[in-house]
Structures are given as C-alpha cells and as structure tokens.
Design a protein around this motif. Sequence first.
Motif, mmCIF file in Angstrom:
data_model
loop_
_atom_site.group_PDB
_atom_site.id
_atom_site.type_symbol
_atom_site.label_atom_id
_atom_site.label_comp_id
_atom_site.label_asym_id
_atom_site.label_seq_id
_atom_site.Cartn_x
_atom_site.Cartn_y
_atom_site.Cartn_z
ATOM 1 N N CYS A 9 47.006 36.151 45.903
ATOM 2 C CA CYS A 9 46.400 36.349 44.819
ATOM 3 C C CYS A 9 46.412 37.151 43.696
ATOM 4 C CB CYS A 9 45.105 35.624 45.138
ATOM 5 S SG CYS A 9 45.167 34.345 46.221
ATOM 6 N N THR A 10 46.151 38.433 44.137
ATOM 7 C CA THR A 10 46.579 39.923 43.654
ATOM 8 C C THR A 10 47.558 39.835 42.494
ATOM 9 O OG1 THR A 10 44.838 40.975 44.791
ATOM 10 C CG2 THR A 10 45.734 41.964 43.049
ATOM 11 N N TYR A 13 47.708 36.262 40.043
ATOM 12 C CA TYR A 13 47.182 37.111 38.903
ATOM 13 C C TYR A 13 47.589 38.035 38.395
ATOM 14 C CZ TYR A 13 43.098 37.093 36.101
ATOM 15 O OH TYR A 13 42.304 37.064 34.765
ATOM 16 N N ALA A 43 44.017 46.446 46.346
ATOM 17 C CA ALA A 43 44.116 44.892 46.932
ATOM 18 C C ALA A 43 43.132 45.397 48.216
ATOM 19 C CB ALA A 43 44.581 44.008 46.273
ATOM 20 N N MET A 150 39.890 42.954 41.933
ATOM 21 C CA MET A 150 40.383 41.399 42.428
ATOM 22 C C MET A 150 40.438 40.724 43.833
ATOM 23 S SD MET A 150 42.132 39.302 40.286
ATOM 24 C CE MET A 150 42.681 38.267 41.068
ATOM 25 N N TRP A 153 36.492 40.051 43.706
ATOM 26 C CA TRP A 153 36.181 38.390 43.741
ATOM 27 C C TRP A 153 36.359 37.247 44.068
ATOM 28 C CZ3 TRP A 153 33.254 36.728 39.749
ATOM 29 C CH2 TRP A 153 33.715 34.943 39.402
ATOM 30 N N HIS A 154 38.233 37.756 45.359
ATOM 31 C CA HIS A 154 38.226 36.915 46.279
ATOM 32 C C HIS A 154 36.956 36.466 47.114
ATOM 33 C CE1 HIS A 154 42.325 38.496 45.099
ATOM 34 N NE2 HIS A 154 42.337 37.561 44.099
ATOM 35 N N ILE A 214 39.172 33.611 35.676
ATOM 36 C CA ILE A 214 39.116 34.174 36.056
ATOM 37 C C ILE A 214 37.230 33.028 36.096
ATOM 38 C CG2 ILE A 214 36.988 35.504 36.593
ATOM 39 C CD1 ILE A 214 39.991 36.177 37.523
#
Length: 224
Positions: A9-10, A13, A43, A150, A153-154, A214
């Motif tokens: 995901c990092t 994005y 990350a 990130m 946030w995940h 986001i």
Amino acid sequence: MEGRTHLFCTLMYLGAGAFVAFKAGAFGLFDSVAFLIAAMEGALLPDVDAPKSLGTKIKLAGILKYAAVFAKTIAYITKFGLYLVLKLVLWMFKKRGAEHRGIMHSFWGLILVCAFWLAIGYGALSILNSTKYFKDLLFIILGLLLGYLMHLWHDALTLSGVKFTKAFKISGWLKTGKHEWLLQLFFLIASSFAAHVANSVSPLHGAVALILAIPASYLFFGTS
C-alpha cells in the motif's frame, strides 16, 4: 496489518505521489527512487516493537538479498538504538507504551524515529565532511516520515486501531489477515487513478486525487 500489506500500500500510494511530483518537475528520477526506498523502510519501522516484524526478518533472493540486509540493518538499529531505550525509560517511570502498537505507533514514535535518523544522518555527513548534502538527507527523512505515517494509517483502519496521541484514536473494521486484500485493492485503484489523472490531465489534479484517497479510505474502512 501484515508487513507485506504495509509495503504494498505504501509503494502504491507514495509511488503515485512520487510520479505526480516527477510530472510536476519537483522530483528527478534519482530523487523519486531515494524517496521510495526511504518510504518503504519507514513503512516497516513502527513494527520493531513486535518480536517478529518483517523489518527484522525480511528475506529476499538473488541481488535483492542486499536490499533485505539493508532493511534489516535499519530496523535493528532502530530497535536497539531507540525502541529498547524507550522501553527502558517507560519501565523506569512505570509508564505504558512499550507494548506493540504503543509508543512506536503514535505521533511521538513518528517524531522520535525521524529525529533519531536525522541525527545519525547528520552525524555521518559531519564525519565525512559532506554536510553540503544535508538537503538530500532531509529529502530522505521526508520519505521515511511519510512511509511511517502510511503504516500508522493502515493500522488505524483495523479493529484495534491506532492511538496517535493520548486523546486521539482512529479505528476501523478491517481484520488483520482477513480483510487486508481490500485495503490493497483500494490503494491500488486509488493510486493508479491519481497517477492516470496526473499523466492525462495535470499533476495538480493528480495530487488532489491522491490527497482525497486518504479520507476516502476512512469512509470505506473507518468506524465512527
């Protein structure tokens, strides 16, 4: 979330973010690569508070094994040079925060990790008489910071959530190991769309699409 989900995901994005910046003329090719490497490492770092974090256990084959050695080195330095020191201090003052998703999964952890590596980086530049590269170091720290954010946030979109500060916590409904593919799919689609908009319309529109991804992820996966 598992380490591979954080990395995927990092990469999606912030890879799209680097592409948008490249199209806008803010990043060069080398800048984009350095930024993404730092972001991918960032990350992984919040999970050094776990005994089996991907950052300290990552294994890659072929020429990529050197990337794995680099990632593990950064993770172990962070774990033994910062996290275990924080754990000792918290224990001495009888404070909580040394557990998984404790201080390392907070804004304090974010600030301390970035300050820790900024100090190491500046020290290395000073020893090598290369302080003229300080701006490049700041650029790398920016990638580290955004990659770290990130990760937070995940995790914030899972059932356990993340307590960013003592009074500010975000949680979602995703279950680690069960719903991770949904988050991966979301960031794949959102990031691809933002990159397409940046390429076909303008970098500014692509940046807006990326930023809006986001809050959109919270609408899909967050809880009120």
